[in-house]
Design an enzyme around this catalytic site. Structure first.
Site, PDB file in Angstrom:
ATOM      1  CG  HIS A 122      -0.372   0.171   2.453  1.00 15.50           C
ATOM      2  ND1 HIS A 122      -0.362   1.606   3.002  1.00 15.50           N
ATOM      3  CD2 HIS A 122       0.305  -0.579   3.454  1.00 15.50           C
ATOM      4  CE1 HIS A 122       0.045   1.444   4.274  1.00 15.50           C
ATOM      5  NE2 HIS A 122       0.300   0.440   4.641  1.00 15.50           N
TER       6      HIS A 122
ATOM      7  CB  CYS B  87       2.464   4.880  14.214  1.00 16.80           C
ATOM      8  SG  CYS B  87       2.696   4.176  12.668  1.00 16.80           S
TER       9      CYS B  87
END
Ligand SMILES: *Cc1c(COP(=O)(O)O)cnc(C)c1O
Length: 390
Positions: free
Chosen positions: A200, A324
């Site tokens: 991705h 993240c």
């Protein structure tokens, strides 16, 4: 929407979706049911995909093992080598600025009794191969150094580090999730034993990646069950995802030099444009040894998070720190790793491009940033006290 967050994920290409579609419908067979024609058709697609991914990084077909993504590939490489070699030694070397898929795996192994050395990087985020060499002991079983950094785009001297590890007989893993499809990779020439990929990040589907395992490298399996992936990773193959990954990677490496030239021009247009129009701003990472699609800045006296939200409301999608860590108040470990103090690291912003990014989008972005930064600074008590403002 102007999408400048391609380091977080990319839009799938129409050609990739098209390549995948038959494997959701007419060719839905189980690639391991090779006693049926339906299975054989799926198996054929799988083998072709493996060959395509292999040739994109200079590997052999049988050295590519598909996974659920970059994180799994990192986990498999590090835990797999550690568990397999714990009789030979218990020491692992990595760096302070790795992706959390590497860092948190190393921290997990520390709890299991392994020793981990976190080699620091220079002010540009680059690893010095000498530091890796000096950290290697008789106990060292693995070196893991990322190919290119996901936050600040710095590209490491992977070939030199690979040569050192090969000479010392230490297994060398690199997380190439950001580098694949963006810069040339040749696992043989670069002495790489293990390499992580994620689809991705190069216009392929989410939830599929691969680990390159050099022929002869020994590591434990992570997923136990069926005998898929040459008996090294159980679970029924994600044929459509794997086909999409191979198609996307083949397209990414096709004509890379041309695309890179275009991207570097756009990248440098952002860098120069932002640094010229916004005072009290620094570029993070290396000026030239950086990914063609990465820009990263710190704006003093403001929070990167506020800047990101303001930009998002205006239709510009970017990132502050790494995706993240957003949601936590700690500044990015990468920015701290290159020696920035907390108050500067808090003002970070990453804009990452793709081959779909246009010059118009770049100019629109540059023009948007200055006024927003100024508005946020005007509300900032830190900025109020600054003497002799530019
Ligand atoms: C995105 C990323 C990963 C994780 O990949 P997933 O496929 O999302 O699990 C690992 N390492 C780096 C450097 C990344 O940029």
């Amino acid at each position: 929407m102007i999408y400048l967050d391609n380091a977080a994920t990319t839009k799938m290409k129409d050609s990739v979706i098209e390549a995948m579609l038959p494997y959701f419908s007419e060719t839905f067979g189980n690639a391991s049911s090779t006693y049926t024609s339906a299975g054989q058709a799926a198996r054929k697609a799988l083998t072709e995909a493996r060959g395509k991914v292999a040739s994109a990084i200079g590997a052999e077909e049988k050295e590519i093992f598909f996974t659920s993504g970059g994180s799994e590939a990192d986990n498999w490489a590090i835990k797999g080598v550690a568990l397999k070699n714990k009789d030979k030694g218990n020491h692992i070397i990595t760096t302070t600025v790795e992706h959390h898929a590497v860092l948190h795996t190393c921290e997990f192994l520390e709890k299991q009794g392994f020793k981990v050395t976190y080699v620091p990087v220079d002010e540009f985020g680059m690893v010095n191969p000498k530091d890796i060499e000096n950290a290697i002991t008789d106990e060292t079983i693995l070196v893991s150094v990322m190919f290119a950094n996901n936050e600040i785009g710095t590209i490491n001297p992977i070939k030199e580090i690979g040569a050192i590890c090969r000479e010392k007989g230490v297994c060398f893993h690199t997380d190439a999730v950001q580098a694949a499809g963006a810069v040339p990779i040749d696992v043989k020439e670069m002495n790489i034993d293990l390499l992580s990929l994620s689809a991705h990040k190069f216009h392929g589907p989410k939830g599929v990646g691969a680990l390159y395992i050099r022929r002869g490298v020994k590591l434990e399996n992570l997923l136990h069950g069926g005998a898929q992936e040459l008996g090294r990773r159980a679970t029924t193959e994600n044929v459509a995802g794997i086909v999409g990954m191979a198609q996307a990677l083949a397209e990414a490496v096709d004509g890379m030099a041309e695309k890179t030239k275009k991207l570097v021009k756009l990248r440098d247009r952002i860098i120069d444009g932002i640094l010229e129009t916004v005072p009290y701003t620094r570029l993070n990472g290396h000026r030239t040894e950086r990914l063609p699609n990465n820009t990263s800045f710190c704006f003093r006296y403001i929070e990167g998070e506020s800047l990101l939200l303001s930009l998002d409301m205006m239709g510009y999608v970017v990132s502050s720190g790494s995706a993240c860590t957003s949601g936590s108040l700690d500044p990015s470990h990468v920015l701290l790793g290159i020696g920035l103090p907390h108050e500067i690291a808090h003002g970070s912003l990453r804009a990452s491009l793709s081959e779909f990014t246009t010059e118009e989008e770049i100019d629109s972005f540059i023009n948007a940033v200055g006024p927003i930064v100024q508005r946020l600074r005007d509300m900032s008590p830190l900025y109020e006290g600054v003497e002799g403002k530019e």
